[in-house]
Scaffold this motif. Sequence first.
Motif: not given
Length: 450
Positions: A6, A8, A10, A13, A314, A370-372, A374-375, A443
């Motif tokens: 992933s 940052a 986007g 992902q 991320l 959301t990015v949360d 993904v992380a 990343s």
Amino acid sequence: MQVWLSTANGEKQLARETDLAFDVSPNAGTVIDIDANKRHQAMIGFGAAITDSSAWLIDKHMSAAQRDKLLRELFGRGDGGLGIDFTRLTIGASDFSRAHYSLDDMPPGQSDPMLAHFSLTPKIAGTGAEEVLPVVRAALAINPRLKVMASPWSAPAWMKTNGSLLHGTLKYEYHTAFANYLVKYVDAMEAAGVPIFALTVQNEPRFNPPDYPGMLLSAGARLLLIGQQLGPKLAQRERAPLIFDWDHNWDIETEPLALLADPLANRYVAAVAWHCYAGYVDAQTRVHDKYPDKDAYLTECSGGDWKPMKDDGLLTITRRLLIGSVRGWSRGVLLWNLALDENHGPHAGGCRDCRGLVTIDSKTGTYTRTVDYVALAHASRFVRPGAQRVESSEGNKDIDNVVFRNADDGSLVMIVANSSSASQRFVAHEAKRAFAYTMPARSVATFVWR
């Protein structure tokens, strides 16, 4: 070796990259040495809190088909599921409830020390609390291994010095009643089909929220409450939840240290729970070094529209929580709201720009990740309950890593974050083999091999 990446910006992902091959001596770069035979804490899991707001949105603003799809994605593991194995509930209202309440509200001037009016269903309708049990039970049906912890934001108002859910502290004469209140909650949840894995006695006990339930509870008050009341009551039970102390930020490590220094309270406390909003993660290691028999957990950290979370979620979540907190002995990592709507809510006071793992459109019931999400997926999809963190060297100022060994199949999982604005190459040595990889700028990557 399998690789998921992933970035940052986007562009990628959780993208499955080309598999890597091992070599004996790839070209040098930043070197990370892995010793899979040197094992540390076993993981409980990763996840987010099922707040009243999250449950209300899932239950009331999604169709049955939408709800089933979302919960299977969040709590399932196959077919790209997020693999949540750990969650948190609120005992009474938080800021992410639709109204303020406790589980034993009484009219002003009245009390209920025998807890005759205790109920998991608040007297105020429409808080979101009514939807929590159906959502948690549905999650447990998908993932029976799900561990559920719970925290109160306030004791009932009649137990407090100011007679209000906001501000104040617990009256000493109600220590017994409050301990019984928490035990009664555990029993009621068990009877409702939701076993409670762990309890804290107060969320953020050094914070006095201005507009939502909260309660100051000093280390001295907590050690008396746990050592003299709650601890002995739970110790009599065959399947008692664990007690975690603190449940607050990294910046005041003297608080959990003061409680753990008390022999009686120490006896009943299994772990220290931490939040991410102030201080530095190395506080976890310092407390663990003094009390190595006590576990650590990261029990709350919210994403949202503030720096660094707004434009750096991320890397911030991966570096501070999935890597930093786990290298600091956390056995579980929890983000805050599982789901919020397009307006960062609903909420009753408190955070006005928090972010959930998913955003549910309150009009259509559709959701976006959301990015949360993904992380968290870089850990939760691949690190299974019982996995142990294994020894790995730290890398450099831009490259952070943590490595796990899954207990069921012996596979190794390595999470690496590159916080630099330039690409970074590293070489990882494990046993008598090695692999090299060039991380794109800003990343996160997960590597899995057997």
